[in-house]
Design an enzyme around this catalytic site. Sequence first.
Site, PDB file in Angstrom:
ATOM      1  N   GLU A   1       0.827  -1.206   0.000  1.00 22.91           N
ATOM      2  CA  GLU A   1       0.000   0.000   0.000  1.00 22.91           C
ATOM      3  C   GLU A   1       0.862   1.256   0.000  1.00 22.91           C
ATOM      4  OE1 GLU A   1      -4.017  -1.357   2.455  1.00 22.91           O
ATOM      5  OE2 GLU A   1      -2.506  -0.135   3.458  1.00 22.91           O
ATOM      6  N   CYS A   2       0.575   2.184  -0.876  1.00 22.35           N
ATOM      7  CA  CYS A   2       1.131   3.536  -0.906  1.00 22.35           C
ATOM      8  C   CYS A   2       2.661   3.542  -0.813  1.00 22.35           C
ATOM      9  CB  CYS A   2       0.500   4.396   0.192  1.00 22.35           C
ATOM     10  SG  CYS A   2       0.634   6.169  -0.143  1.00 22.35           S
ATOM     11  N   GLY A   3       3.240   3.691   0.370  1.00 20.30           N
ATOM     12  CA  GLY A   3       4.691   3.636   0.493  1.00 20.30           C
ATOM     13  C   GLY A   3       5.247   2.328  -0.012  1.00 20.30           C
TER      14      GLY A   3
ATOM     15  N   SER B   1      -0.916  -0.716  -4.487  1.00 16.66           N
ATOM     16  CA  SER B   1      -1.910   0.336  -4.697  1.00 16.66           C
ATOM     17  C   SER B   1      -1.621   1.532  -3.805  1.00 16.66           C
ATOM     18  CB  SER B   1      -3.304  -0.220  -4.374  1.00 16.66           C
ATOM     19  OG  SER B   1      -4.263   0.798  -4.323  1.00 16.66           O
TER      20      SER B   1
END
Length: 452
Positions: free
Chosen positions: A326-328, A426
């Site tokens: 996720e993200c990072g 994502s």
Amino acid sequence: MCRVFMIAGTHSGAGKTTLSLGIMGVLSKKYNVRPFKVGPDYIDTAYHRYVTRNFSVNLDLFMLGEENLKNLFYKNASRADVSIIEGVMGLYDGIDTTSRGSSAHIAKLVNVPVVLVVDASSMAASVSALIMGYIYYDKDVDIRGVILNKVGSERHYTLLKEVIERDLNIEVFGYLPKDVELELPERHLGLLPVYETENLDKKLEKLYGYIENCIDVEKLMNLTVKPPDFIEKEDRVLKEKKVKIAYAYDEAFNFYYKESLETLEEMGAHLIPFSPLDDERLPEGTEGLYIGGGFPEVFAKRLSENESMLREIKEAVEKGMPVYAECGGLMYLSKGIRDLEGNRYSMVGVYDFEVVMTKKLQRFGYVEAEITMDNVLFKKGERIKGHEFHYSRIEGFSQNASYIVNRPGKEEKWECGFVHKNCLASFVHINLYTYKEGVKRFLDRCSSFGRK
């Protein structure tokens, strides 16, 4: 009876986080304190954990829904001597222009009293009018008392207390004086993370001193509610062999919901933390990876220099190891990160795109996503809810997007949820507590990979 209350502010910046941390820390010296946070924030909850030594639970109505939120709250509150909920933004600020999902909404939903934090700097009799507005805006919100912040002097506090008690039938629990040394440093995503805050213990000790001398914390302990009958659902999967899931946890990656980690464990995972910054290898016997969010851009140079870990993860993905990021985590799995000065740092390289840091906020707020192709967590046609918050964008080819994302009620749509073999990455943060079928699919894939 449960000893529980919410600390909410009149507005963002009123001082609710400072007061929440101070009161949690002081009470933790004598009691088992369970912290909670309204909304999806990861950074405030890390501070909660630091001062209480207990994981904080996010109470996010959009991502959890009412029943899941109430279950999580009462399940965790029942195990503590006292539970303290830190609110979000102003008391009545919710999704868009409504109070839905606001601190007030959550307080009513779980039936807890509210302590209102008021920035009283440069105020006298007007403080009563301000508080009265919050009380009468929604009489179903149980505002039991106030704490005054940024008070100029003891004389100023005495004046304010006299005015409030004269005009309103409400408790004044105490105050905090103006002191710039109590302020916590901020960065683009909010507060500076616990790991990076200098002299934090010194700041907290000073804060605790003020709390003990200026606020009647024992009166706060008298705030109680009668919880509903609660029967915890048993989701634990009894397996002789646990599935070994390594999850990234260090200064660069630490954005995880407590409930997400617990759900993985209850569904059969044996969670093993590892550091992409410092470890050279993945934990022995790893069958799947979970790489949460954080600040890889701040530690990009160190991450890029740990070439053995970059190779290890790339090889694991190419061999078919299931990965959820996720993200990072997405940023880490890209070809590289470019910072605001134009410096480029090589990352794992699972995906062909690079991530570029920007001065402008790219995405912020709640999102919904439709799953357009099967991946390690979700099936085509399913819908999920989450949130995005990042100052970065993708540059280059974005392969195999499995999400079509939109903001609720908005027409704009974009792709995310990129798939490569058994890897899903994502920008959307989700709470795995609400997607147990997806967790089961992920763990089944991990178990199959481990048997190869």
